[in-house]
Write a protein that holds these residues in place. Structure first.
Motif, PDB file in Angstrom:
ATOM      1  N   THR A  18       0.887  -1.160   0.000  1.00  0.00           N
ATOM      2  CA  THR A  18       0.000   0.000   0.000  1.00  0.00           C
ATOM      3  C   THR A  18       0.931   1.216   0.000  1.00  0.00           C
ATOM      4  N   ALA A  19       0.938   1.931  -1.140  1.00  0.00           N
ATOM      5  CA  ALA A  19       1.949   2.972  -1.360  1.00  0.00           C
ATOM      6  C   ALA A  19       1.478   4.340  -0.886  1.00  0.00           C
ATOM      7  N   ASP A  20       2.184   4.889   0.108  1.00  0.00           N
ATOM      8  CA  ASP A  20       1.946   6.290   0.480  1.00  0.00           C
ATOM      9  C   ASP A  20       3.174   7.101   0.055  1.00  0.00           C
ATOM     10  N   ALA A  21       3.140   8.400   0.355  1.00  0.00           N
ATOM     11  CA  ALA A  21       4.229   9.272  -0.094  1.00  0.00           C
ATOM     12  C   ALA A  21       5.580   8.798   0.448  1.00  0.00           C
ATOM     13  N   SER A  22       5.620   8.369   1.712  1.00  0.00           N
ATOM     14  CA  SER A  22       6.908   7.952   2.293  1.00  0.00           C
ATOM     15  C   SER A  22       7.451   6.716   1.575  1.00  0.00           C
ATOM     16  N   MET A  23       6.555   5.868   1.087  1.00  0.00           N
ATOM     17  CA  MET A  23       7.007   4.676   0.362  1.00  0.00           C
ATOM     18  C   MET A  23       7.610   5.054  -0.996  1.00  0.00           C
ATOM     19  N   VAL A  24       6.996   6.021  -1.663  1.00  0.00           N
ATOM     20  CA  VAL A  24       7.518   6.452  -2.966  1.00  0.00           C
ATOM     21  C   VAL A  24       8.911   7.078  -2.790  1.00  0.00           C
ATOM     22  N   VAL A  25       9.081   7.866  -1.723  1.00  0.00           N
ATOM     23  CA  VAL A  25      10.396   8.461  -1.450  1.00  0.00           C
ATOM     24  C   VAL A  25      11.401   7.359  -1.101  1.00  0.00           C
ATOM     25  N   THR A  26      10.967   6.384  -0.306  1.00  0.00           N
ATOM     26  CA  THR A  26      11.862   5.274   0.057  1.00  0.00           C
ATOM     27  C   THR A  26      12.321   4.523  -1.189  1.00  0.00           C
ATOM     28  N   ALA A  27      11.405   4.329  -2.138  1.00  0.00           N
ATOM     29  CA  ALA A  27      11.755   3.613  -3.373  1.00  0.00           C
ATOM     30  C   ALA A  27      12.806   4.382  -4.180  1.00  0.00           C
TER      31      ALA A  27
ATOM     32  N   ILE B  41       7.799   0.507   6.891  1.00  0.00           N
ATOM     33  CA  ILE B  41       8.397   0.526   5.549  1.00  0.00           C
ATOM     34  C   ILE B  41       9.900   0.827   5.710  1.00  0.00           C
ATOM     35  N   PRO B  42      10.829   0.179   5.099  1.00  0.00           N
ATOM     36  CA  PRO B  42      10.709  -0.908   4.134  1.00  0.00           C
ATOM     37  C   PRO B  42      10.943  -2.290   4.737  1.00  0.00           C
ATOM     38  N   LYS B  43      11.054  -2.332   6.090  1.00  0.00           N
ATOM     39  CA  LYS B  43      11.387  -3.595   6.749  1.00  0.00           C
ATOM     40  C   LYS B  43      10.355  -4.677   6.428  1.00  0.00           C
ATOM     41  N   GLN B  44       9.063  -4.280   6.480  1.00  0.00           N
ATOM     42  CA  GLN B  44       8.011  -5.283   6.255  1.00  0.00           C
ATOM     43  C   GLN B  44       8.046  -5.829   4.828  1.00  0.00           C
ATOM     44  N   GLU B  45       8.316  -4.959   3.854  1.00  0.00           N
ATOM     45  CA  GLU B  45       8.361  -5.413   2.454  1.00  0.00           C
ATOM     46  C   GLU B  45       9.574  -6.320   2.236  1.00  0.00           C
ATOM     47  N   LYS B  46      10.692  -5.996   2.895  1.00  0.00           N
ATOM     48  CA  LYS B  46      11.895  -6.836   2.752  1.00  0.00           C
ATOM     49  C   LYS B  46      11.677  -8.195   3.403  1.00  0.00           C
ATOM     50  N   PHE B  47      10.996  -8.191   4.544  1.00  0.00           N
ATOM     51  CA  PHE B  47      10.680  -9.453   5.221  1.00  0.00           C
ATOM     52  C   PHE B  47       9.797 -10.322   4.314  1.00  0.00           C
TER      53      PHE B  47
ATOM     54  N   ALA C 218       1.665  14.998  15.586  1.00  0.00           N
ATOM     55  CA  ALA C 218       1.256  15.536  16.882  1.00  0.00           C
ATOM     56  C   ALA C 218       1.157  14.405  17.910  1.00  0.00           C
ATOM     57  N   ALA C 219       0.699  13.216  17.451  1.00  0.00           N
ATOM     58  CA  ALA C 219       0.540  12.084  18.366  1.00  0.00           C
ATOM     59  C   ALA C 219       1.891  11.477  18.740  1.00  0.00           C
ATOM     60  N   ASN C 220       2.845  11.547  17.831  1.00  0.00           N
ATOM     61  CA  ASN C 220       4.136  10.908  18.084  1.00  0.00           C
ATOM     62  C   ASN C 220       5.262  11.692  17.411  1.00  0.00           C
ATOM     63  N   PRO C 221       5.820  12.679  18.146  1.00  0.00           N
ATOM     64  CA  PRO C 221       6.855  13.532  17.539  1.00  0.00           C
ATOM     65  C   PRO C 221       8.084  12.745  17.066  1.00  0.00           C
ATOM     66  N   LYS C 222       8.249  11.495  17.553  1.00  0.00           N
ATOM     67  CA  LYS C 222       9.395  10.693  17.097  1.00  0.00           C
ATOM     68  C   LYS C 222       9.267  10.330  15.615  1.00  0.00           C
ATOM     69  N   LYS C 223       8.072  10.505  15.077  1.00  0.00           N
ATOM     70  CA  LYS C 223       7.858  10.157  13.672  1.00  0.00           C
ATOM     71  C   LYS C 223       8.309  11.267  12.717  1.00  0.00           C
ATOM     72  N   ILE C 224       9.040  12.229  13.240  1.00  0.00           N
ATOM     73  CA  ILE C 224       9.414  13.379  12.420  1.00  0.00           C
ATOM     74  C   ILE C 224      10.160  12.973  11.141  1.00  0.00           C
ATOM     75  N   SER C 225      11.013  11.941  11.217  1.00  0.00           N
ATOM     76  CA  SER C 225      11.778  11.587  10.012  1.00  0.00           C
ATOM     77  C   SER C 225      10.851  11.091   8.914  1.00  0.00           C
ATOM     78  N   LYS C 226       9.806  10.364   9.319  1.00  0.00           N
ATOM     79  CA  LYS C 226       8.828   9.872   8.350  1.00  0.00           C
ATOM     80  C   LYS C 226       7.996  11.027   7.788  1.00  0.00           C
ATOM     81  N   VAL C 227       7.575  11.903   8.678  1.00  0.00           N
ATOM     82  CA  VAL C 227       6.749  13.027   8.247  1.00  0.00           C
ATOM     83  C   VAL C 227       7.560  13.985   7.371  1.00  0.00           C
ATOM     84  N   ALA C 228       8.867  14.072   7.651  1.00  0.00           N
ATOM     85  CA  ALA C 228       9.734  14.943   6.838  1.00  0.00           C
ATOM     86  C   ALA C 228       9.791  14.479   5.392  1.00  0.00           C
ATOM     87  N   MET C 229       9.400  13.232   5.156  1.00  0.00           N
ATOM     88  CA  MET C 229       9.403  12.733   3.783  1.00  0.00           C
ATOM     89  C   MET C 229       8.303  13.372   2.939  1.00  0.00           C
TER      90      MET C 229
END
Ligand code: UDP
Length: 254
Positions: free
Chosen positions: A44-53, A171-177, A223-234
């Motif tokens: 299921t492709a979201d923006a972060s997945m397209v950037v990861t690719a 992403i991408p650990k689950q796809e690699k698994f 807002a719920a999880n500021p640790k996700k900043i690297s993902k949101v920065a994508m």
């Protein structure tokens, strides 16, 4: 609908294939995959997945060979519209997973929940069983394991004989698994579902509908999880990449 052997009326977004499928079409494909019993990998492709690719060649190769890549999120819809080849239906991992759980009660499909922090998949299962009477969730296992107990993880999943394996390792650990183990697992439908069990278990709440409709689910997640900043920065990175690609005359569109 025209279909290619690998994909279903696909569009290309920053080099990544995204299939133009609706939720109902995706569910029908899952049903056909279960009947055929050959392992199929759904992304299921979201923006972060397209950037990861774009940044991870191994991941890009896995995505290119996936059996189905659904459009997951407002970013994908926006970008394909901008390209002049719009995808209008969203098939998000969390909604697809819940629809499959609901259908498991009707169709008898065996679903396995694999991933997320200890206790989360178990709680997600309990909540889904309470919500969908007869839901056939045949096993659960958290997503924190070492290379040493990978074989044990595979054995546990295989022993439960699922028809659908939902893998929530991010992403991408689950796809690699999934890619690495899909032949050994003997499961017909394998889907990477990211934070789905966190949502199903109530550990993380989904954004209010108005935020989802406004394409602001990412802001709610941050807002719920500021640790996700690297993902949101994508997300701004994705927007930049889409705009730049549009400007480049050499880049393939659609
Ligand atoms: N996770 C896991 N094992 C790991 C790393 C992450 O089970 O080694 C889980 C994490 O607990 C969370 C999910 O994977 O439930 C990733 O969720 P996220 O929303 O970050 O997914 P993404 O945006 O990458 O799809």
């Amino acid at each position: 609908m025209t279909q290619t052997p690998l994909g279903h009326n696909p569009v290309t977004l920053l080099g990544m294939r995204v299939d133009r499928v609706t939720m109902d079409e995706s569910l029908a494909l899952v049903e056909s995959y279960i009947a055929e019993r050959k392992p199929r990998h759904i992304l299921t492709a979201d923006a972060s997945m397209v950037v990861t690719a774009k940044e991870d060649a191994d991941f890009a190769a896995i995505a290119a060979n996936a059996d189905l890549v659904t459009p997951d999120g407002a970013g994908i819809l926006w970008a394909t519209k901008r390209q002049g080849n719009p995808v209008t239906a969203k098939v998000s991992g969390v909604v697809l997973a819940e629809r499959l759980v609901a259908l498991s009660a009707v169709k008898g499909w065996r679903v396995f929940f694999f991933g997320a922090a200890p206790g989360v998949a178990e709680e997600a299962r309990a909540r889904m069983l309470a919500k969908y009477e007869g839901a056939n969730i045949v096993g659960h296992r958290d997503g924190f394991f070492s290379a040493d107990n990978e074989a044990e993880v595979l054995n546990e999943i295989r022993a439960a004989k699922p028809d659908i394996l939902l893998v929530a390792l991010g992403i991408p650990k689950q796809e690699k698994f999934i890619h690495k183990h899909k032949a050994a697992l003997e499961v017909p439908v394998l889907i990477g579902v990211g934070g789905t069990f966190d949502v199903m278990s109530g550990t993380v709440r989904r954004a209010p509908i108005w935020m989802q409709n406004a394409g602001l689910e990412w802001l709610h997640r941050l807002a719920a999880n500021p640790k996700k900043i690297s993902k949101v920065a994508m997300l701004p990175q994705f927007v930049r990449m889409v705009i730049m690609e549009k400007r480049s005359p050499a880049s393939p569109v659609g």
